[in-house]
Scaffold this motif. Structure first.
Motif, PDB file in Angstrom:
ATOM      1  N   ARG A  50       0.532  -2.252 -10.501  1.00  0.00           N
ATOM      2  CA  ARG A  50      -0.727  -1.599 -10.890  1.00  0.00           C
ATOM      3  C   ARG A  50      -1.586  -1.425  -9.652  1.00  0.00           C
ATOM      4  N   THR A  51      -2.452  -0.437  -9.690  1.00  0.00           N
ATOM      5  CA  THR A  51      -3.381  -0.248  -8.583  1.00  0.00           C
ATOM      6  C   THR A  51      -4.341  -1.425  -8.522  1.00  0.00           C
ATOM      7  N   GLU A  52      -4.873  -1.665  -7.349  1.00  0.00           N
ATOM      8  CA  GLU A  52      -5.733  -2.830  -7.147  1.00  0.00           C
ATOM      9  C   GLU A  52      -6.944  -2.825  -8.078  1.00  0.00           C
ATOM     10  N   ASP A  53      -7.433  -1.623  -8.413  1.00  0.00           N
ATOM     11  CA  ASP A  53      -8.592  -1.543  -9.306  1.00  0.00           C
ATOM     12  C   ASP A  53      -8.198  -1.585 -10.783  1.00  0.00           C
ATOM     13  N   GLY A  54      -6.892  -1.670 -11.070  1.00  0.00           N
ATOM     14  CA  GLY A  54      -6.427  -1.766 -12.448  1.00  0.00           C
ATOM     15  C   GLY A  54      -6.430  -0.461 -13.211  1.00  0.00           C
ATOM     16  N   ALA A  55      -6.703   0.639 -12.537  1.00  0.00           N
ATOM     17  CA  ALA A  55      -6.817   1.919 -13.234  1.00  0.00           C
ATOM     18  C   ALA A  55      -5.471   2.474 -13.668  1.00  0.00           C
ATOM     19  N   HIS A  56      -4.394   2.180 -12.919  1.00  0.00           N
ATOM     20  CA  HIS A  56      -3.088   2.761 -13.235  1.00  0.00           C
ATOM     21  C   HIS A  56      -2.007   1.693 -13.115  1.00  0.00           C
ATOM     22  N   ARG A  57      -0.986   1.815 -13.963  1.00  0.00           N
ATOM     23  CA  ARG A  57       0.156   0.901 -13.932  1.00  0.00           C
ATOM     24  C   ARG A  57       1.422   1.707 -14.144  1.00  0.00           C
TER      25      ARG A  57
ATOM     26  N   TRP B 166       0.856  -1.188   0.000  1.00  0.00           N
ATOM     27  CA  TRP B 166       0.000   0.000   0.000  1.00  0.00           C
ATOM     28  C   TRP B 166       0.892   1.238   0.000  1.00  0.00           C
TER      29      TRP B 166
ATOM     30  N   THR C 226      -3.297   3.354  -1.080  1.00  0.00           N
ATOM     31  CA  THR C 226      -3.807   2.677  -2.272  1.00  0.00           C
ATOM     32  C   THR C 226      -3.161   1.298  -2.385  1.00  0.00           C
TER      33      THR C 226
END
Length: 521
Positions: free
Chosen positions: A80-87, A38, A63
């Motif tokens: 990548r963020t857990e929601d897949g929005a950013h890598r 996180w 995050t």
């Protein structure tokens, strides 16, 4: 003083992270699915592993991140963020890793996200705290001599002296020897080239592990020979003709990095026998006065703080006592002190973190801005938030590799003084050994003992407690504290007490028990 601390601490913290994250390769108390780490607070996510790469997103604090790779020394990780929005890439020092997760278990990658090339280095624009770039390095210089130092033809004091350089001489580093105890480099103007002892250099913007390994012997200029010399020459720290050691009581001090380092004197530690000091200390005379002062200040007699590096930040250390996951066995008398300190045994300390050392724990730039006030160090942030009666302090594992005895002594004393000034009982601890650097282990532990004696404060002799254990209570790597059987670090029974963490928990609780019974009650 804190502005000067930053210069010394940047590389040390990253090096400490490398040691610390290896230790994290154990599972936590509960095997959970979800993020690997996180964000500690708002961070820049970049296209590549460094501050020269462009920012692809600004990720809020806390995050969850699913991690994919690291850059080789794990100072940057790709995920990548857990929601897949950013890598993209994140600075590893500002991530809180899940229990049991180690970035070193990830594959190494140099991927540039979306194929973007790194832009020219330009850190003049404001950036969130995750970047924290080192000051610009003129002319490629990435290391400075701490004081007058011999430059040698090979990586050891048995090699001929090529030249002698003054303190604060800049070097461009080229390579290192296999154990990183010596570095090969040249001065900015290329007039001097050779090997220097890494212990007596201050590094800026480089980690030793990133340098290639070499055994090159440099031709000694001025008709010198590359053949090994018969002994150390004058001007080398540690030799007879080394830097001036100031006698006790002198009015002069070593000035290093803008800090008056104090009159550290090896003569005051050379006679210290580490085996002569008890494992579990009795409260000292000063302990009572410190506690009374703390009560007048409003400190909580039921709270203990932890101050240290990864061995202290790990949940193996004391936390299971607060969670009810312990077995006292023959030490049932410790139930009272477990009850007394209770939940504080598992409080996440602002002053214990992977990579912390005696310097960085006092540097505001390493404090968590989500909890700490502007300009407040991790140490003082911890003391303000939790107002403990007692503080368990252990450092030395990484310092013996990257700090001089002068620095270690100075910064450790400053920690102790700040603790006492706030009415908190500082309990120092000797630290586990490093089998690859045993002589330094002894010297730096002697410094810990000397500081405890000078301040008349309790000292846990963990080093001695571990000496009788298999492999000195260490993991097979020879420097990490031994993991408990079945991860039951607070199971104080049977063969588990042949492991490093269980032994540390036992002697720490025995020390707290004496303080609780004889001082606090």
């Amino acid at each position: 003083m804190m502005s000067a601390l930053k210069k010394i601490s940047v590389v040390i913290v990253v090096f400490g992270m490398m040691l610390a994250m290896i230790l994290a390769s154990v599972n936590g108390p509960v095997a959970a699915q979800g993020p690997d780490a996180w964000t500690a607070y708002e961070l820049n996510m970049r296209t590549g592993p460094g501050t020269t790469y462009s920012v692809v997103a600004v990720v809020p604090g806390n995050t969850g991140m699913i991690l994919e790779a690291h850059n080789g020394d794990a100072s940057w990780v790709l995920g990548r963020t857990e929601d897949g929005a950013h890598r993209g890439w994140l600075s590893g020092i500002y991530l809180n890793y899940a229990p049991g997760f180690s970035a070193f278990n990830l594959p190494v990658s140099n991927e540039v996200v979306d194929g973007a090339a790194p832009p020219p280095s330009d850190d003049s624009a404001p950036a969130p705290v995750d970047d924290n770039p080192a000051p610009p390095v003129p002319g490629g210089v990435n290391a400075y001599t701490i004081y007058q130092l011999n430059v040698r033809s090979g990586p050891g004091t048995n090699y001929a002296v090529v030249d002698t350089v003054n303190g604060n001489t800049g070097f461009v580093l080229e390579a290192r020897n296999a154990d990183s105890s010596w570095v090969l480099g040249h001065t900015e103007n290329n007039t001097i080239r050779g090997w220097l002892s890494a212990l007596y250099m201050n590094f800026t913007g480089v980690t030793l592990s990133s340098l290639p390994v070499s055994d090159e012997e440099v031709s000694a200029g001025g008709g010198g020979s590359t053949a090994p010399a018969t002994g150390p020459a004058s001007g080398e720290p540690g030799s007879v003709g080394g830097p001036t050691i100031l006698p006790e009581g002198t009015t002069e001090n070593i000035d290093y990095g803008g800090i008056r380092m104090g009159g550290y004197n090896p003569a005051l530690i050379e006679g210290i026998d580490l085996t002569a000091f008890p494992i579990v200390p009795a409260p000292t005379g000063r302990t009572y006065a410190i506690f009374r002062d703390g009560q007048n200040r409003g400190n909580n007699p039921n709270v203990v703080s932890k101050v240290g590096d990864c061995s202290t930040a790990h949940w193996f250390f004391l936390s299971p006592f607060a969670w009810g996951q312990y077995s006292l066995g023959d030490y049932a008398y410790l139930q009272g002190v477990v009850n007394h300190f209770g939940e504080s045994l598992a409080i996440e300390s602002m002053a214990a973190h992977n990579g912390f050392n005696v310097n960085s724990v006092q540097a505001p730039e390493y404090a968590n801005p989500a909890y700490c006030e502007p300009g407040e160090s991790p140490l003082l942030c911890e003391y303000r938030i939790h107002q403990p009666a007692v503080s368990i302090i252990m450092f030395g594992t990484s310092e013996l590799l990257v700090m001089t005895p002068y620095e270690f002594d100075f910064f450790l004393r400053h920690i102790v003084q700040q603790t006492i000034d706030r009415g908190i009982i500082p309990v120092l601890s000797t630290f586990p050994g490093n089998l690859g650097f045993w002589d330094r282990t002894v010297v730096y532990n002697q410094i810990v003992v000397r500081v405890a004696l000078d301040y008349d404060i309790p000292l846990i002799n963990l080093w001695l407690a571990l000496e009788s254990l298999p492999n000195h209570g260490l993991e097979n790597d020879g420097f990490h504290l031994g993991e408990p059987i079945g991860q039951a670090s607070c199971n104080l029974t049977g063969t588990n007490l042949q492991t490093g963490y269980a032994t540390r928990n036992l002697v720490t609780m025995q020390t707290l028990d004496r303080i609780w019974r004889e001082v606090i009650q």
